[in-house]
Write a protein that holds these residues in place. Structure first.
Motif, PDB file in Angstrom:
ATOM      1  N   SER A 133      -0.811   9.575   5.136  1.00 16.77           N
ATOM      2  CA  SER A 133      -0.943   8.141   5.332  1.00 16.77           C
ATOM      3  C   SER A 133      -1.891   7.919   6.478  1.00 16.77           C
ATOM      4  O   SER A 133      -2.134   8.814   7.297  1.00 16.77           O
ATOM      5  N   PRO A 134      -2.458   6.724   6.604  1.00 15.84           N
ATOM      6  CA  PRO A 134      -3.409   6.475   7.686  1.00 15.84           C
ATOM      7  C   PRO A 134      -2.833   6.688   9.062  1.00 15.84           C
ATOM      8  O   PRO A 134      -3.562   6.925  10.011  1.00 15.84           O
ATOM      9  N   HIS A 170       2.110   8.452  -5.523  1.00 18.06           N
ATOM     10  CA  HIS A 170       2.138   9.259  -6.738  1.00 18.06           C
ATOM     11  C   HIS A 170       2.721  10.630  -6.437  1.00 18.06           C
ATOM     12  O   HIS A 170       2.348  11.278  -5.466  1.00 18.06           O
ATOM     13  N   ARG A 171       3.621  11.067  -7.291  1.00 14.50           N
ATOM     14  CA  ARG A 171       4.190  12.402  -7.189  1.00 14.50           C
ATOM     15  C   ARG A 171       3.306  13.368  -7.958  1.00 14.50           C
ATOM     16  O   ARG A 171       3.113  13.247  -9.171  1.00 14.50           O
ATOM     17  N   LYS A 216      -1.680   7.356  -1.079  1.00 13.69           N
ATOM     18  CA  LYS A 216      -0.968   7.062  -2.324  1.00 13.69           C
ATOM     19  C   LYS A 216      -0.637   8.313  -3.122  1.00 13.69           C
ATOM     20  O   LYS A 216      -0.213   8.232  -4.263  1.00 13.69           O
ATOM     21  N   VAL A 217      -0.859   9.472  -2.526  1.00 13.83           N
ATOM     22  CA  VAL A 217      -0.605  10.735  -3.224  1.00 13.83           C
ATOM     23  C   VAL A 217       0.307  11.614  -2.379  1.00 13.83           C
ATOM     24  O   VAL A 217       0.035  11.842  -1.196  1.00 13.83           O
ATOM     25  N   ARG A 259      -9.305   9.975  -6.691  1.00 14.27           N
ATOM     26  CA  ARG A 259     -10.186   9.019  -7.366  1.00 14.27           C
ATOM     27  C   ARG A 259      -9.445   8.279  -8.468  1.00 14.27           C
ATOM     28  O   ARG A 259      -9.537   7.054  -8.581  1.00 14.27           O
ATOM     29  N   ILE A 260      -8.714   9.015  -9.298  1.00 12.06           N
ATOM     30  CA  ILE A 260      -7.994   8.368 -10.396  1.00 12.06           C
ATOM     31  C   ILE A 260      -6.852   7.507  -9.876  1.00 12.06           C
ATOM     32  O   ILE A 260      -6.502   6.484 -10.467  1.00 12.06           O
ATOM     33  N   ALA A 261      -6.275   7.914  -8.734  1.00 19.36           N
ATOM     34  CA  ALA A 261      -5.135   7.167  -8.179  1.00 19.36           C
ATOM     35  C   ALA A 261      -5.494   5.749  -7.771  1.00 19.36           C
ATOM     36  O   ALA A 261      -4.609   4.903  -7.624  1.00 19.36           O
ATOM     37  N   ARG A 262      -6.767   5.457  -7.598  1.00 20.64           N
ATOM     38  CA  ARG A 262      -7.167   4.102  -7.219  1.00 20.64           C
ATOM     39  C   ARG A 262      -6.717   3.077  -8.251  1.00 20.64           C
ATOM     40  O   ARG A 262      -6.394   1.939  -7.907  1.00 20.64           O
TER      41      ARG A 262
END
Length: 404
Positions: free
Chosen positions: A7-8, A76-77, A110-111, A343-346
């Motif tokens: 995370s940031p 995302h898991r 997000k991953v 990339r796909i998680a966007r």
């Protein structure tokens, strides 16, 4: 298994180690929580009538309490299946470390990636990954492990993005990121043909890699409009290698010879193959990591095709700074698998199935090893460069294309 996320607000990836057996015992005793590394993993037991009260709901509404790992609603898991013990532990660890570097470099929030040890049983690792709610599997490394994992993942509708280079295991939900030998052979043969070489021969080992390299060689020579003179095979012993090299040298006039084996075996074979004639020696991606090739005068001037090493050098420097040693070359596959996932998680909603169709994007993906895209068989087609062996190392003589 080891879990990492980014995370940031985090300067380091989160690492969580869980003992499955301990978790099951605590589940049976009705214990509700297990905290490791700052992440919550809990299990809930419904009490019998008249028993103790159920535990209170979790303080964090974004994580659902239940058996196994916490269920995120905003991340995302993703499972990483690599060997962490046994003979291939060092390679698996390098790949896992590279995925952590990719999470840090992309600041992916997000991953969440959880690592499972395939050395303890690839099918069991896949079952646990599915049970833990992972929607995408990165790995495994070995083709036999892919074969074991595939039916488990397929039944759960979880795609597999493997690090194998065995095109035979691709398809039906399995995609492979590994460096397929056929593509390297096609690239270097086409380059040689473009330089005027017409009559081709090959020396290949008797194994799966050699079989596929030989098949690709025959197709590549035909496609390039060349003439196939001879293909000699050998068991990987010194005696068999020199015998095959002599047969090839006496097998007819040829001006280009492919040696589809590691650099050490190429060095043994080349003086025999060349004989008194002048032949252009060709190699495969197996030569990419062998800096000693140029120390042998007979090897100088040989061509081989492989992925570009420019960005990999940067990754290796960063890896050494963080982990205190050089990575295995395959570590780049772990790094690039995370870049692809991020990339796909966007546009991938957490908690939903992985959008497999996105893997077939015509413009493909980019990474440490250059650009690539998946064909309809699930094989990563890569943009390769051609290099020449010299006394001081390798020199790129035909760069990899920058776009499709």
């Amino acid at each position: 298994m080891v879990e990492s996320g980014m995370s940031p607000k985090m300067a380091e990836s989160v690492v969580e180690r869980q003992d499955n057996a301990l978790r099951r015992r605590r589940l049976l005793r009705g214990m509700a929580t297990l905290a490791l590394g700052g992440l919550l993993a809990a299990c809930q037991v419904v009490p019998k009538s008249g028993g103790p009260a159920a535990p209170p709901p979790p303080e964090n509404p974004d994580e659902t309490v239940g058996p196994g790992l916490p269920t995120d609603t905003d991340r995302h898991r993703v499972a990483l299946l690599v060997p962490q013990t046994g003979a291939n532990a060092d390679v698996g660890t390098a790949i896992a470390n590279a995925t952590t570097l990719a999470l840090l470099d992309t600041r992916a929030d997000k991953v969440r990636i959880t690592t499972y040890d395939t050395a303890l049983g690839a099918a069991a690792a896949a079952r646990q990954a599915v049970a833990d709610g992972n929607r995408l599997i990165l790995g495994p490394l070995l083709s036999e492990d892919v074969t074991a994992v595939a039916p488990v993942a397929r039944a759960a509708k979880v795609p597999v993005l493997s690090f194998s280079n065995d095109s035979g295991v691709a398809g039906n939900g399995v995609f492979i990121l590994g460096f397929v030998p056929g593509q390297s052979v096609e690239r270097v043969v086409a380059f040689a043909r473009g330089k005027g070489h017409q009559r081709f021969g090959a020396l290949v080992p008797k194994n799966v890699y050699g079989d596929r390299a030989a098949a690709a060689f025959r197709d590549a020579v035909r496609e390039a409009g060349g003439t196939l003179v001879a293909v000699e095979t050998y068991d990987r012993t010194a005696t068999a290698l020199t015998g095959a090299a002599r047969r090839l040298a006496n097998g007819g006039a040829m001006d280009a010879v492919l040696i589809a084996d590691v650099g050490g075996n190429a060095i043994r074979a080349v003086p025999i193959v060349k004989g008194a004639g002048s032949k252009q020696i060709l190699g495969t991606e197996l030569w990419n990591t062998d800096a000693s090739l140029g120390s042998n005068a007979a090897m100088r001037g040989a061509w081989f095709a492989s992925v570009s090493d420019g960005l990999y050098g940067q990754l290796a420097t960063k890896y050494r700074a963080r982990y205190g040693k050089a990575p295995y070359r395959l570590a780049s596959l772990g790094y690039d698998s995370v870049l692809l996932t991020v990339r796909i998680a966007r546009d991938w909603k957490p908690g939903t199935a992985f959008p497999v169709n996105r893997l077939l994007a015509a413009d493909g993906f980019g990474g440490i090893d250059g650009i690539f895209r998946f064909n309809n068989r699930g094989i990563a087609v890569r943009a390769l460069e051609v290099s020449e062996v010299g006394a001081g190392g390798f020199r790129v003589v035909d760069p990899a294309p920058a776009k499709w």
